[in-house]
Design an enzyme around this catalytic site. Structure first.
Site, PDB file in Angstrom:
ATOM      1  N   GLY A 134       7.721 -36.752  23.677  1.00  0.00           N
ATOM      2  CA  GLY A 134       6.503 -36.592  22.911  1.00  0.00           C
ATOM      3  C   GLY A 134       6.661 -37.133  21.499  1.00  0.00           C
ATOM      4  O   GLY A 134       7.774 -37.300  20.999  1.00  0.00           O
ATOM      5  N   CYS A 135       5.541 -37.402  20.839  1.00  0.00           N
ATOM      6  CA  CYS A 135       5.590 -38.025  19.514  1.00  0.00           C
ATOM      7  C   CYS A 135       6.178 -37.084  18.460  1.00  0.00           C
ATOM      8  O   CYS A 135       7.108 -37.448  17.734  1.00  0.00           O
ATOM      9  CB  CYS A 135       4.207 -38.516  19.108  1.00  0.00           C
ATOM     10  SG  CYS A 135       2.895 -37.290  19.228  1.00  0.00           S
ATOM     11  N   PHE A 136       5.645 -35.867  18.351  1.00  0.00           N
ATOM     12  CA  PHE A 136       6.217 -34.912  17.414  1.00  0.00           C
ATOM     13  C   PHE A 136       7.669 -34.607  17.772  1.00  0.00           C
ATOM     14  O   PHE A 136       8.535 -34.492  16.899  1.00  0.00           O
ATOM     15  CB  PHE A 136       5.402 -33.615  17.400  1.00  0.00           C
ATOM     16  CG  PHE A 136       4.401 -33.519  16.284  1.00  0.00           C
ATOM     17  CD1 PHE A 136       4.720 -33.875  14.981  1.00  0.00           C
ATOM     18  CD2 PHE A 136       3.113 -33.051  16.541  1.00  0.00           C
ATOM     19  CE1 PHE A 136       3.783 -33.776  13.956  1.00  0.00           C
ATOM     20  CE2 PHE A 136       2.169 -32.937  15.520  1.00  0.00           C
ATOM     21  CZ  PHE A 136       2.513 -33.302  14.228  1.00  0.00           C
TER      22      PHE A 136
END
Length: 325
Positions: A134-136
Protein backbone atom coordinates in the site's frame (compact mmCIF):
# COMPACT_ATOMS: atom_id res chain seq x y z
CA UNK A 1 9.37 -8.95 -25.09
CA UNK A 2 7.29 -9.36 -21.93
CA UNK A 3 3.61 -9.68 -22.85
CA UNK A 4 1.55 -7.70 -20.31
CA UNK A 5 -2.11 -7.72 -19.33
CA UNK A 6 -3.86 -5.16 -17.11
CA UNK A 7 -7.16 -5.69 -15.28
CA UNK A 8 -9.00 -2.68 -13.86
CA UNK A 9 -7.76 -0.43 -16.61
CA UNK A 10 -9.71 2.77 -16.01
CA UNK A 11 -8.31 3.83 -12.62
CA UNK A 12 -5.41 6.08 -11.66
CA UNK A 13 -2.95 3.26 -10.97
CA UNK A 14 -3.69 1.60 -14.32
CA UNK A 15 -3.21 4.90 -16.14
CA UNK A 16 0.20 5.43 -14.56
CA UNK A 17 1.15 1.81 -15.23
CA UNK A 18 0.20 2.09 -18.91
CA UNK A 19 2.25 5.28 -19.19
CA UNK A 20 5.32 3.49 -17.82
CA UNK A 21 4.85 0.31 -19.84
CA UNK A 22 4.55 2.22 -23.12
CA UNK A 23 8.14 3.46 -22.74
CA UNK A 24 9.53 0.25 -21.24
CA UNK A 25 11.97 -1.28 -23.76
CA UNK A 26 11.05 -4.88 -22.88
CA UNK A 27 7.25 -4.84 -22.61
CA UNK A 28 4.27 -5.05 -24.94
CA UNK A 29 0.75 -4.39 -23.63
CA UNK A 30 -1.49 -7.25 -24.78
CA UNK A 31 -4.75 -5.98 -23.27
CA UNK A 32 -6.23 -3.47 -20.84
CA UNK A 33 -9.39 -5.04 -19.41
CA UNK A 34 -12.30 -2.92 -18.27
CA UNK A 35 -15.91 -4.08 -17.95
CA UNK A 36 -17.27 -0.54 -18.07
CA UNK A 37 -15.14 0.80 -20.95
CA UNK A 38 -14.76 -2.19 -23.31
CA UNK A 39 -14.30 -1.13 -26.94
CA UNK A 40 -13.47 2.47 -26.13
CA UNK A 41 -10.00 4.00 -26.62
CA UNK A 42 -7.77 3.90 -23.57
CA UNK A 43 -7.23 7.63 -24.18
CA UNK A 44 -10.94 8.29 -23.61
CA UNK A 45 -10.14 7.81 -19.92
CA UNK A 46 -6.38 8.37 -19.72
CA UNK A 47 -6.35 11.55 -21.76
CA UNK A 48 -2.70 12.27 -20.93
CA UNK A 49 -1.80 9.32 -23.20
CA UNK A 50 -3.37 10.86 -26.34
CA UNK A 51 -0.83 10.49 -29.13
CA UNK A 52 1.08 7.76 -27.26
CA UNK A 53 -1.18 4.75 -27.85
CA UNK A 54 -4.08 3.47 -29.94
CA UNK A 55 -5.01 0.76 -27.43
CA UNK A 56 -8.68 0.07 -26.74
CA UNK A 57 -10.13 -1.33 -23.54
CA UNK A 58 -10.75 -5.05 -23.84
CA UNK A 59 -13.77 -7.11 -22.77
CA UNK A 60 -11.64 -10.27 -22.59
CA UNK A 61 -8.64 -11.43 -20.59
CA UNK A 62 -5.86 -13.31 -22.37
CA UNK A 63 -4.96 -16.02 -19.82
CA UNK A 64 -1.52 -16.62 -21.34
CA UNK A 65 0.22 -13.27 -20.94
CA UNK A 66 3.62 -13.30 -19.26
CA UNK A 67 2.53 -11.01 -16.44
CA UNK A 68 -0.87 -9.83 -15.26
CA UNK A 69 -1.28 -6.61 -13.27
CA UNK A 70 -4.42 -6.45 -11.13
CA UNK A 71 -5.27 -2.76 -10.68
CA UNK A 72 -8.63 -3.46 -9.09
CA UNK A 73 -10.24 -2.18 -5.93
CA UNK A 74 -9.64 -3.98 -2.67
CA UNK A 75 -11.46 -7.31 -2.58
CA UNK A 76 -11.84 -7.48 -6.36
CA UNK A 77 -8.55 -9.22 -7.17
CA UNK A 78 -9.74 -12.38 -5.46
CA UNK A 79 -12.98 -12.21 -7.46
CA UNK A 80 -11.09 -11.77 -10.74
CA UNK A 81 -9.00 -14.87 -10.03
CA UNK A 82 -12.17 -16.78 -9.15
CA UNK A 83 -14.08 -15.69 -12.26
CA UNK A 84 -11.32 -15.87 -14.92
CA UNK A 85 -8.81 -18.52 -15.88
CA UNK A 86 -5.18 -17.46 -15.68
CA UNK A 87 -2.40 -19.69 -16.97
CA UNK A 88 -0.19 -21.25 -14.25
CA UNK A 89 2.79 -19.79 -16.12
CA UNK A 90 1.49 -16.22 -15.89
CA UNK A 91 3.07 -14.09 -13.19
CA UNK A 92 0.68 -11.88 -11.20
CA UNK A 93 1.30 -8.51 -9.57
CA UNK A 94 -1.66 -7.46 -7.45
CA UNK A 95 -2.00 -3.78 -6.52
CA UNK A 96 -4.92 -4.34 -4.13
CA UNK A 97 -4.52 -5.35 -0.49
CA UNK A 98 -6.08 -8.79 -1.00
CA UNK A 99 -2.86 -10.81 -0.50
CA UNK A 100 -0.53 -8.54 1.49
CA UNK A 101 -0.79 -10.14 4.90
CA UNK A 102 0.86 -13.47 5.72
CA UNK A 103 -2.36 -15.07 6.99
CA UNK A 104 -4.09 -14.43 3.65
CA UNK A 105 -1.35 -14.47 1.01
CA UNK A 106 -2.49 -17.41 -1.12
CA UNK A 107 -4.99 -18.14 -3.86
CA UNK A 108 -5.14 -21.80 -4.84
CA UNK A 109 -1.58 -22.87 -5.62
CA UNK A 110 -0.41 -19.27 -5.88
CA UNK A 111 1.47 -17.78 -2.94
CA UNK A 112 1.97 -14.03 -3.02
CA UNK A 113 5.24 -12.47 -1.88
CA UNK A 114 5.03 -9.06 -0.25
CA UNK A 115 6.60 -6.76 -2.81
CA UNK A 116 8.65 -4.12 -1.00
CA UNK A 117 11.98 -4.31 -2.88
CA UNK A 118 13.95 -2.56 -0.15
CA UNK A 119 12.94 -5.31 2.28
CA UNK A 120 13.11 -8.52 0.23
CA UNK A 121 14.56 -7.98 -3.19
CA UNK A 122 15.84 -11.56 -3.43
CA UNK A 123 12.44 -13.10 -2.68
CA UNK A 124 10.78 -10.84 -5.26
CA UNK A 125 13.32 -11.86 -7.91
CA UNK A 126 12.38 -15.51 -7.40
CA UNK A 127 8.62 -14.93 -7.08
CA UNK A 128 5.79 -15.69 -9.48
CA UNK A 129 3.16 -13.67 -7.59
CA UNK A 130 3.56 -10.30 -5.87
CA UNK A 131 1.32 -8.43 -3.46
CA UNK A 132 2.24 -4.80 -4.10
CA UNK A 133 2.43 -2.76 -0.87
CA UNK A 134 0.00 0.00 0.00
CA UNK A 135 1.03 3.62 -0.52
CA UNK A 136 1.01 4.73 3.12
CA UNK A 137 2.55 1.39 4.12
CA UNK A 138 5.41 1.89 1.67
CA UNK A 139 6.29 5.33 3.02
CA UNK A 140 6.02 4.32 6.68
CA UNK A 141 8.09 1.19 6.21
CA UNK A 142 10.85 3.00 4.34
CA UNK A 143 10.95 5.51 7.18
CA UNK A 144 11.24 2.84 9.90
CA UNK A 145 12.89 -0.31 8.51
CA UNK A 146 16.52 0.65 9.20
CA UNK A 147 15.68 1.33 12.84
CA UNK A 148 13.83 -2.00 13.08
CA UNK A 149 16.88 -3.72 11.59
CA UNK A 150 18.92 -2.88 14.70
CA UNK A 151 15.99 -3.35 17.12
CA UNK A 152 15.82 0.39 17.79
CA UNK A 153 12.01 0.63 17.89
CA UNK A 154 11.48 -0.38 21.50
CA UNK A 155 9.50 2.74 22.36
CA UNK A 156 6.20 3.96 20.96
CA UNK A 157 6.19 5.22 17.38
CA UNK A 158 4.18 8.27 16.38
CA UNK A 159 3.42 8.86 12.71
CA UNK A 160 1.63 11.68 10.92
CA UNK A 161 0.96 11.24 7.21
CA UNK A 162 -0.74 13.46 4.66
CA UNK A 163 -1.80 12.22 1.23
CA UNK A 164 -3.20 13.69 -1.96
CA UNK A 165 -6.68 13.10 -3.33
CA UNK A 166 -5.55 10.48 -5.86
CA UNK A 167 -4.89 8.16 -2.93
CA UNK A 168 -8.66 7.73 -2.66
CA UNK A 169 -8.98 6.43 -6.24
CA UNK A 170 -10.73 7.84 -9.29
CA UNK A 171 -14.32 7.20 -8.21
CA UNK A 172 -16.16 10.34 -7.15
CA UNK A 173 -16.89 10.69 -3.44
CA UNK A 174 -17.59 13.53 -1.04
CA UNK A 175 -14.00 13.83 0.21
CA UNK A 176 -12.50 14.06 -3.31
CA UNK A 177 -14.93 16.69 -4.58
CA UNK A 178 -12.97 19.84 -5.43
CA UNK A 179 -15.19 22.18 -3.45
CA UNK A 180 -14.69 20.08 -0.32
CA UNK A 181 -11.02 19.21 -0.75
CA UNK A 182 -9.73 22.62 -1.81
CA UNK A 183 -8.35 24.75 1.06
CA UNK A 184 -9.17 21.92 3.46
CA UNK A 185 -7.53 19.12 5.47
CA UNK A 186 -9.11 16.36 7.56
CA UNK A 187 -8.12 13.32 9.58
CA UNK A 188 -9.51 9.90 8.67
CA UNK A 189 -9.12 6.39 10.12
CA UNK A 190 -6.99 7.81 12.94
CA UNK A 191 -5.05 5.09 14.80
CA UNK A 192 -6.94 2.42 12.80
CA UNK A 193 -5.69 2.64 9.21
CA UNK A 194 -5.73 -0.55 7.14
CA UNK A 195 -2.02 -0.27 6.23
CA UNK A 196 -0.82 -0.60 9.84
CA UNK A 197 -1.01 -4.40 9.57
CA UNK A 198 1.42 -4.39 6.65
CA UNK A 199 3.84 -2.15 8.49
CA UNK A 200 3.77 -4.23 11.67
CA UNK A 201 4.31 -7.40 9.65
CA UNK A 202 7.47 -6.02 8.02
CA UNK A 203 8.87 -4.48 11.20
CA UNK A 204 8.45 -7.84 12.93
CA UNK A 205 10.25 -9.54 10.06
CA UNK A 206 13.36 -7.48 10.87
CA UNK A 207 12.80 -7.17 14.63
CA UNK A 208 11.05 -10.37 15.87
CA UNK A 209 10.58 -8.94 19.38
CA UNK A 210 8.89 -5.80 18.08
CA UNK A 211 5.80 -5.03 20.14
CA UNK A 212 5.82 -1.25 20.36
CA UNK A 213 2.69 0.77 19.85
CA UNK A 214 2.42 2.26 16.36
CA UNK A 215 0.28 5.40 16.40
CA UNK A 216 -0.62 6.52 12.89
CA UNK A 217 -2.77 9.55 12.09
CA UNK A 218 -3.52 9.86 8.34
CA UNK A 219 -4.65 13.18 6.88
CA UNK A 220 -6.33 14.13 3.61
CA UNK A 221 -4.40 16.93 1.90
CA UNK A 222 -5.69 19.55 -0.53
CA UNK A 223 -3.40 18.46 -3.38
CA UNK A 224 -3.57 15.72 -6.00
CA UNK A 225 -0.69 13.37 -5.42
CA UNK A 226 2.09 12.57 -3.01
CA UNK A 227 2.58 11.36 0.57
CA UNK A 228 4.47 13.17 3.31
CA UNK A 229 5.23 11.09 6.41
CA UNK A 230 6.76 12.31 9.66
CA UNK A 231 7.58 9.60 12.21
CA UNK A 232 9.33 9.94 15.53
CA UNK A 233 10.35 7.75 18.44
CA UNK A 234 12.63 8.02 21.44
CA UNK A 235 16.11 6.86 20.48
CA UNK A 236 19.61 6.59 21.93
CA UNK A 237 21.12 6.90 18.45
CA UNK A 238 23.01 10.07 17.64
CA UNK A 239 22.13 11.80 14.39
CA UNK A 240 25.41 10.65 12.88
CA UNK A 241 24.75 7.04 13.91
CA UNK A 242 21.24 7.19 12.47
CA UNK A 243 22.47 8.62 9.18
CA UNK A 244 25.11 5.90 8.86
CA UNK A 245 22.51 3.25 9.67
CA UNK A 246 20.09 4.49 6.99
CA UNK A 247 22.78 4.94 4.37
CA UNK A 248 24.05 1.40 4.93
CA UNK A 249 20.58 -0.15 4.95
CA UNK A 250 19.63 1.51 1.65
CA UNK A 251 23.00 1.15 -0.07
CA UNK A 252 21.47 -1.26 -2.60
CA UNK A 253 18.19 0.63 -3.00
CA UNK A 254 18.44 2.80 -6.12
CA UNK A 255 15.24 4.76 -5.44
CA UNK A 256 15.80 5.61 -1.76
CA UNK A 257 17.95 8.64 -0.97
CA UNK A 258 18.85 10.57 2.18
CA UNK A 259 18.69 14.35 2.08
CA UNK A 260 20.67 16.65 4.34
CA UNK A 261 18.03 19.34 3.82
CA UNK A 262 14.38 19.30 4.96
CA UNK A 263 12.07 17.79 2.35
CA UNK A 264 9.15 19.10 0.34
CA UNK A 265 6.71 17.00 -1.64
CA UNK A 266 7.47 18.35 -5.12
CA UNK A 267 10.85 16.62 -4.96
CA UNK A 268 9.22 13.23 -5.58
CA UNK A 269 5.94 13.84 -7.46
CA UNK A 270 6.07 11.99 -10.81
CA UNK A 271 8.99 9.80 -9.69
CA UNK A 272 9.59 6.37 -8.15
CA UNK A 273 11.87 7.92 -5.53
CA UNK A 274 11.62 7.85 -1.78
CA UNK A 275 13.45 10.68 -0.04
CA UNK A 276 14.28 10.61 3.66
CA UNK A 277 15.46 13.25 6.11
CA UNK A 278 16.64 12.55 9.66
CA UNK A 279 16.60 14.89 12.64
CA UNK A 280 17.46 14.38 16.32
CA UNK A 281 15.84 16.59 18.94
CA UNK A 282 15.37 16.15 22.70
CA UNK A 283 16.13 12.44 22.65
CA UNK A 284 13.78 11.73 19.74
CA UNK A 285 14.67 10.58 16.25
CA UNK A 286 12.44 12.23 13.64
CA UNK A 287 12.27 10.68 10.17
CA UNK A 288 10.47 12.45 7.34
CA UNK A 289 9.71 10.46 4.21
CA UNK A 290 8.15 11.49 0.89
CA UNK A 291 6.90 9.45 -2.07
CA UNK A 292 4.50 9.78 -4.98
CA UNK A 293 1.51 7.66 -3.92
CA UNK A 294 0.73 6.62 -7.52
CA UNK A 295 4.30 5.65 -8.43
CA UNK A 296 6.51 4.45 -5.57
CA UNK A 297 3.27 3.89 -3.64
CA UNK A 298 1.58 1.89 -6.42
CA UNK A 299 2.33 1.59 -10.17
CA UNK A 300 6.01 2.51 -10.12
CA UNK A 301 6.71 -0.01 -7.40
CA UNK A 302 4.66 -2.61 -9.30
CA UNK A 303 6.84 -2.06 -12.37
CA UNK A 304 9.98 -2.15 -10.19
CA UNK A 305 8.78 -5.55 -8.95
CA UNK A 306 8.15 -6.74 -12.51
CA UNK A 307 11.68 -5.73 -13.48
CA UNK A 308 13.08 -7.77 -10.61
CA UNK A 309 10.87 -10.79 -11.41
CA UNK A 310 12.10 -10.83 -15.02
CA UNK A 311 15.75 -10.25 -14.02
CA UNK A 312 15.89 -6.75 -15.53
CA UNK A 313 17.54 -3.67 -14.08
CA UNK A 314 14.97 -2.54 -11.50
CA UNK A 315 15.32 1.07 -12.67
CA UNK A 316 14.12 0.28 -16.23
CA UNK A 317 11.48 2.82 -17.37
CA UNK A 318 11.48 4.38 -13.88
CA UNK A 319 14.14 7.09 -14.09
CA UNK A 320 11.65 9.93 -14.04
CA UNK A 321 12.04 13.64 -13.34
CA UNK A 322 10.03 15.22 -10.56
CA UNK A 323 7.48 17.91 -11.41
CA UNK A 324 9.47 20.33 -9.26
CA UNK A 325 8.07 23.51 -10.77
Amino acid sequence: MINVGIVGGSGYTAGELIRLLLVHPKTKIDFVFSTSRAGKPVTSVHQDLLGDTNLEFSSEINPNVDVLFLCTGHGNSTKILQDFTVSPGTKIIDLSRDFRLADNNSFGNRKFIYGLPELQKSAISDADNIANPGCFATAIQLALLPAAHISALENGIHIHGITGSTGAGSSLRDTTHFSWRDNNVSIYKALDHQHVGEVTQSLTQLFPDYNSELNFVPVRGNFSRGIFISAYTESDLSLEQAQSLYEEFYADAPFVHLSEEPLHLKQVVNTNKCLLHLQKENGKLLVTCIIDNLLKGASGQALQNMNLMFKLDEKTALQLKATHF
